[in-house]
Motif scaffolding. Structure first.
Motif, short mmCIF file in Angstrom:
data_model
loop_
_atom_site.label_atom_id
_atom_site.label_comp_id
_atom_site.label_asym_id
_atom_site.label_seq_id
_atom_site.Cartn_x
_atom_site.Cartn_y
_atom_site.Cartn_z
N GLU A 48 101.54 -98.20 -5.33
CA GLU A 48 101.39 -97.13 -6.10
C GLU A 48 102.27 -97.16 -7.47
O GLU A 48 103.53 -97.45 -7.24
N SER A 67 84.91 -96.78 -13.04
CA SER A 67 85.19 -96.08 -11.94
C SER A 67 83.99 -95.90 -11.39
O SER A 67 82.90 -95.48 -11.71
N LEU A 69 94.10 -96.24 -14.03
CA LEU A 69 93.86 -96.46 -12.29
C LEU A 69 94.51 -95.22 -11.70
O LEU A 69 95.68 -94.87 -12.10
N VAL A 70 93.94 -94.82 -10.53
CA VAL A 70 94.57 -93.78 -9.57
C VAL A 70 94.83 -94.45 -8.21
O VAL A 70 93.96 -95.22 -7.89
N GLY A 71 95.81 -94.16 -7.30
CA GLY A 71 96.03 -94.84 -6.38
C GLY A 71 96.58 -96.13 -6.40
O GLY A 71 97.61 -96.45 -7.19
N GLU A 72 96.45 -96.90 -5.36
CA GLU A 72 97.09 -98.29 -5.20
C GLU A 72 96.44 -99.13 -6.42
O GLU A 72 95.28 -99.16 -6.66
N VAL A 73 97.45 -99.95 -6.97
CA VAL A 73 96.89 -101.07 -8.02
C VAL A 73 97.47 -102.21 -7.59
O VAL A 73 98.53 -102.66 -6.62
N LYS A 74 96.73 -103.39 -7.96
CA LYS A 74 97.29 -104.53 -7.80
C LYS A 74 97.77 -105.35 -9.02
O LYS A 74 97.06 -105.31 -10.16
N THR A 83 104.79 -95.36 -9.63
CA THR A 83 105.69 -94.24 -9.41
C THR A 83 106.46 -93.84 -10.70
O THR A 83 106.89 -92.87 -10.96
N ASN A 121 106.03 -100.34 -3.20
CA ASN A 121 105.44 -100.72 -1.88
C ASN A 121 106.23 -101.06 -0.81
O ASN A 121 107.25 -101.46 -0.82
#
Length: 194
Positions: free
Chosen positions: A8, A177, A41-46, A10, A21
């Motif tokens: 995520e 999305s 993007l919301v939440g986890e990203v790569k 921060t 992570n």
């Protein structure tokens, strides 16, 4: 060393993001385009990454897609272009446009990027003109991947507004999305462009 990091975001600044992570915050330098992409993007990203180790420290450079990372890796093979210089170029010219600029031998456009002089721009064009098959090939293949109807409709509208098809597909796919209608995708894309 690190191919990518999933976590995520921060913290976000102009030229870097912090991705957490496993309770570790990774400071990752990103281009302007990548920063905008992650902002949606919301939440986890790569985040695809490139690890640089020098005598004065280590740095992580991040990318929103493999095409951006591949272009970065090609740019740093050019004499006189380091990771920070490559990131500056990628912050000023999208991967698709940069591919076109280099393939067409347009060193003049490239030399307008802050920190890229005439000689460096010419060197980039000469060194990479015949090496972009992989990058442009990947971008072209991306056009053929399966999409949903809303993305297709959004791409059609963007193309009618003068956006190239490759760029329209990239914008629409990154903006999409779950549950978005074509109008939502178009609105997000126009925000990114503007």
């Amino acid at each position: 060393m690190y191919s990518y990091i999933i976590g995520e975001i921060t913290e976000r600044k102009e030229n870097y993001i912090v991705v957490e992570n496993n309770k570790i915050g990774y400071e990752i330098f990103v281009s302007t385009f990548a920063n905008r992409f992650f902002d949606n993007l919301v939440g986890e990203v790569k985040v695809y990454t490139y690890y640089q180790q020098r005598e004065d420290g280590v740095s992580l450079f991040g990318f929103y897609c493999l095409e951006e990372k591949e272009m970065f890796l090609k740019l740093i093979t050019v004499s006189g272009v380091g990771p920070k210089g490559a990131m500056t170029i990628l912050s000023n010219i999208s991967v698709t446009d940069l591919s076109i600029v280099i393939s067409s031998g347009d060193s003049k456009t490239l030399s307008k990027v802050k920190g890229v002089g005439k000689k460096t721009a010419e060197r980039i064009v000469v060194d990479l003109k015949d090496k972009l098959g992989d990058v442009t090939g990947e971008i072209s293949l991306d056009l053929e991947t399966e999409t949903n109807g809303e993305i297709d409709d959004a791409v059609a509208v963007l193309v009618s507004l003068g956006v190239t098809k490759i760029e329209a597909v990239r914008l629409a796919k990154t903006a999409f999305s779950s549950g978005d209608m074509a109008e939502d995708i178009i609105r997000k894309c126009l925000t990114q462009i503007g």
